[in-house]
Scaffold this motif. Structure first.
Motif, mmCIF file in Angstrom:
data_model
loop_
_atom_site.group_PDB
_atom_site.id
_atom_site.type_symbol
_atom_site.label_atom_id
_atom_site.label_comp_id
_atom_site.label_asym_id
_atom_site.label_seq_id
_atom_site.Cartn_x
_atom_site.Cartn_y
_atom_site.Cartn_z
ATOM 1 N N GLY A 1 5.570 3.968 -6.435
ATOM 2 C CA GLY A 1 6.416 2.841 -6.801
ATOM 3 C C GLY A 1 5.696 1.778 -7.605
ATOM 4 N N SER A 2 4.447 1.551 -7.297
ATOM 5 C CA SER A 2 3.619 0.597 -8.039
ATOM 6 C C SER A 2 2.201 1.150 -8.075
ATOM 7 C CB SER A 2 3.641 -0.782 -7.377
ATOM 8 O OG SER A 2 3.015 -0.713 -6.110
ATOM 9 N N VAL A 3 1.425 0.653 -8.991
ATOM 10 C CA VAL A 3 0.057 1.162 -9.138
ATOM 11 C C VAL A 3 -0.916 0.011 -8.926
ATOM 12 C CG1 VAL A 3 -1.592 2.238 -10.713
ATOM 13 C CG2 VAL A 3 0.800 2.944 -10.744
ATOM 14 N N ILE A 4 -1.890 0.245 -8.062
ATOM 15 C CA ILE A 4 -2.958 -0.731 -7.849
ATOM 16 C C ILE A 4 -4.099 -0.323 -8.761
ATOM 17 C CG2 ILE A 4 -4.595 -1.708 -6.205
ATOM 18 C CD1 ILE A 4 -2.578 -0.897 -3.977
ATOM 19 N N ALA A 5 -4.544 -1.233 -9.594
ATOM 20 C CA ALA A 5 -5.644 -0.933 -10.520
ATOM 21 C C ALA A 5 -6.878 -0.510 -9.723
ATOM 22 C CB ALA A 5 -5.960 -2.159 -11.365
ATOM 23 N N PRO A 6 -7.602 0.498 -10.207
ATOM 24 C CA PRO A 6 -8.771 1.000 -9.470
ATOM 25 C C PRO A 6 -9.799 -0.073 -9.110
ATOM 26 C CG PRO A 6 -8.217 2.511 -11.234
ATOM 27 C CD PRO A 6 -7.337 1.296 -11.403
ATOM 28 N N ASP A 7 -9.972 -1.075 -9.977
ATOM 29 C CA ASP A 7 -10.959 -2.110 -9.679
ATOM 30 C C ASP A 7 -10.475 -3.093 -8.614
ATOM 31 O OD1 ASP A 7 -9.108 -3.071 -11.533
ATOM 32 O OD2 ASP A 7 -10.537 -4.470 -12.427
ATOM 33 N N LEU A 8 -9.192 -3.054 -8.278
ATOM 34 C CA LEU A 8 -8.637 -3.914 -7.223
ATOM 35 C C LEU A 8 -8.317 -3.142 -5.955
ATOM 36 C CD1 LEU A 8 -6.124 -6.032 -9.331
ATOM 37 C CD2 LEU A 8 -8.406 -6.687 -8.564
ATOM 38 N N ARG A 9 -8.353 -1.816 -6.034
ATOM 39 C CA ARG A 9 -7.901 -0.967 -4.938
ATOM 40 C C ARG A 9 -8.609 -1.271 -3.620
ATOM 41 N NH1 ARG A 9 -7.970 4.409 -7.183
ATOM 42 N NH2 ARG A 9 -10.216 4.183 -6.975
ATOM 43 N N LEU A 10 -9.941 -1.333 -3.627
ATOM 44 C CA LEU A 10 -10.661 -1.576 -2.375
ATOM 45 C C LEU A 10 -10.264 -2.913 -1.765
ATOM 46 C CD1 LEU A 10 -12.711 -0.771 -0.231
ATOM 47 C CD2 LEU A 10 -14.506 -1.746 -1.681
ATOM 48 N N ALA A 11 -10.156 -3.946 -2.574
ATOM 49 C CA ALA A 11 -9.778 -5.267 -2.054
ATOM 50 C C ALA A 11 -8.374 -5.233 -1.441
ATOM 51 C CB ALA A 11 -9.842 -6.306 -3.168
ATOM 52 N N VAL A 12 -7.435 -4.581 -2.103
ATOM 53 C CA VAL A 12 -6.066 -4.498 -1.591
ATOM 54 C C VAL A 12 -6.035 -3.670 -0.305
ATOM 55 C CG1 VAL A 12 -3.732 -3.622 -2.070
ATOM 56 C CG2 VAL A 12 -5.010 -4.846 -3.851
ATOM 57 N N PHE A 13 -6.733 -2.534 -0.301
ATOM 58 C CA PHE A 13 -6.779 -1.701 0.899
ATOM 59 C C PHE A 13 -7.406 -2.465 2.068
ATOM 60 C CE2 PHE A 13 -7.007 2.735 -1.358
ATOM 61 C CZ PHE A 13 -5.742 2.538 -1.870
ATOM 62 N N GLN A 14 -8.474 -3.216 1.793
ATOM 63 C CA GLN A 14 -9.143 -3.984 2.847
ATOM 64 C C GLN A 14 -8.219 -5.071 3.407
ATOM 65 O OE1 GLN A 14 -12.483 -3.985 4.207
ATOM 66 N NE2 GLN A 14 -12.482 -1.903 3.432
ATOM 67 N N LEU A 15 -7.509 -5.738 2.521
ATOM 68 C CA LEU A 15 -6.556 -6.756 2.984
ATOM 69 C C LEU A 15 -5.483 -6.130 3.869
ATOM 70 C CD1 LEU A 15 -6.127 -8.926 -0.232
ATOM 71 C CD2 LEU A 15 -7.137 -9.656 1.944
ATOM 72 N N ALA A 16 -4.993 -4.972 3.475
ATOM 73 C CA ALA A 16 -3.985 -4.286 4.275
ATOM 74 C C ALA A 16 -4.561 -3.889 5.635
ATOM 75 C CB ALA A 16 -3.471 -3.048 3.541
ATOM 76 N N ALA A 17 -5.817 -3.456 5.649
ATOM 77 C CA ALA A 17 -6.450 -3.021 6.899
ATOM 78 C C ALA A 17 -6.695 -4.193 7.846
ATOM 79 C CB ALA A 17 -7.767 -2.311 6.601
ATOM 80 N N LYS A 18 -6.960 -5.354 7.299
ATOM 81 C CA LYS A 18 -7.280 -6.514 8.137
ATOM 82 C C LYS A 18 -6.052 -7.355 8.485
ATOM 83 C CE LYS A 18 -11.971 -6.449 6.597
ATOM 84 N NZ LYS A 18 -13.034 -7.007 5.851
ATOM 85 N N SER A 19 -4.957 -7.088 7.820
ATOM 86 C CA SER A 19 -3.720 -7.835 8.058
ATOM 87 C C SER A 19 -3.129 -7.492 9.420
ATOM 88 C CB SER A 19 -2.707 -7.495 6.963
ATOM 89 O OG SER A 19 -1.459 -8.066 7.266
ATOM 90 N N LYS A 20 -2.450 -8.440 9.992
ATOM 91 C CA LYS A 20 -1.755 -8.208 11.262
ATOM 92 C C LYS A 20 -0.288 -7.836 11.019
ATOM 93 C CE LYS A 20 -4.805 -11.098 14.002
ATOM 94 N NZ LYS A 20 -5.768 -10.081 14.143
ATOM 95 N N VAL B 1 0.830 -1.189 0.000
ATOM 96 C CA VAL B 1 0.000 0.000 0.000
ATOM 97 C C VAL B 1 0.874 1.253 0.000
ATOM 98 C CG1 VAL B 1 -1.708 1.314 1.322
ATOM 99 C CG2 VAL B 1 -1.961 -1.137 1.091
ATOM 100 N N ALA B 2 1.878 1.281 0.869
ATOM 101 C CA ALA B 2 2.770 2.435 0.921
ATOM 102 C C ALA B 2 3.458 2.636 -0.422
ATOM 103 C CB ALA B 2 3.797 2.265 2.034
ATOM 104 N N ASP B 3 3.844 1.540 -1.079
ATOM 105 C CA ASP B 3 4.489 1.613 -2.383
ATOM 106 C C ASP B 3 3.552 2.233 -3.424
ATOM 107 O OD1 ASP B 3 6.813 1.097 -3.949
ATOM 108 O OD2 ASP B 3 5.798 -0.633 -4.844
ATOM 109 N N HIS B 4 2.292 1.895 -3.335
ATOM 110 C CA HIS B 4 1.280 2.463 -4.250
ATOM 111 C C HIS B 4 1.186 3.975 -4.072
ATOM 112 C CE1 HIS B 4 -2.526 3.150 -6.310
ATOM 113 N NE2 HIS B 4 -3.030 3.630 -5.182
ATOM 114 N N PHE B 5 1.124 4.424 -2.837
ATOM 115 C CA PHE B 5 0.965 5.849 -2.576
ATOM 116 C C PHE B 5 2.224 6.650 -2.898
ATOM 117 C CE2 PHE B 5 -2.381 4.529 0.681
ATOM 118 C CZ PHE B 5 -3.409 4.692 -0.240
ATOM 119 N N SER B 6 3.380 6.008 -2.829
ATOM 120 C CA SER B 6 4.633 6.714 -3.137
ATOM 121 C C SER B 6 4.927 6.707 -4.634
ATOM 122 C CB SER B 6 5.794 6.096 -2.368
ATOM 123 O OG SER B 6 6.051 4.790 -2.843
#
Length: 187
Positions: free
Chosen positions: A8-27, A1-6
């Protein structure tokens, strides 16, 4: 996620919510991900779609005990009024502790909630629905009914009724299917 915001990499808009949610729920890297996503949410130059994705994802950090009070406070003091329902639904459902914390705030500060949100019918109803609908436990239904008895609910009257029905339905389903699920898991 940090790489996306800096950049470094781009998360496709249709995958963004899923990736953000995984990051939020990860330990893993919970604090870092929260700080990065929270900071991004503060920016004015993000699209409405990215704002919604971030609102839902930052709210999901309420499932982490160490961030719960910070996320609840942010929801009720800093989230734009029109975005509060988008934030509260995933926050309330992120954990039983989050649902309990929101219920405690609603009951202790009901007049402030009423003052701030009841003037906009769809907001008030969605807020009541999110907080009440996320409650768990048979004892909660009577507590909820007792709390709201005699209170002016305005346009949220139907939302309260629907949320109570959802809590009861969840309890009924749990009661009905408990043995079946236990037997399935035991196999």
């Amino acid at each position: 996620v940090a790489d996306h915001f800096s950049g470094g990499s781009v998360i496709a808009p249709d995958l963004r919510l899923a990736v953000f949610q995984l990051a939020a729920k990860s330990k893993v890297q919970t604090q870092e991900n929260y700080k990065v996503m929270h900071a991004r949410l503060q920016r004015e130059d993000i699209s409405a779609e990215e704002r919604r994705d971030l609102l839902e994802s930052v709210a999901a950090f309420g499932g982490h005990e160490d961030l719960l009070s910070e996320v609840v406070e942010y929801a009720l003091s800093s989230v734009r009024v029109q975005d509060v329902p988008i934030f509260l639904a995933p926050l309330a459902s992120s954990s039983d502790a989050a649902a309990g914390a929101l219920w405690a705030r609603l009951t202790s500060e009901f007049d402030a909630f009423w003052e701030k949100y009841s003037g906009v019918s769809f907001l008030w109803g969605r807020i009541i629905d999110s907080i009440v609908g996320a409650q768990r436990g048979a004892d909660k239904i009577e507590t909820i009914k007792a709390f709201f008895e005699g209170k002016e609910m305005g346009t949220a009257t139907r939302s309260l009724q629907t949320a109570l029905e959802r809590v009861q339905e969840r309890l009924d389903r749990l009661s009905r299917e408990r043995d079946t699920v236990a037997a399935f898991i035991a196999k």
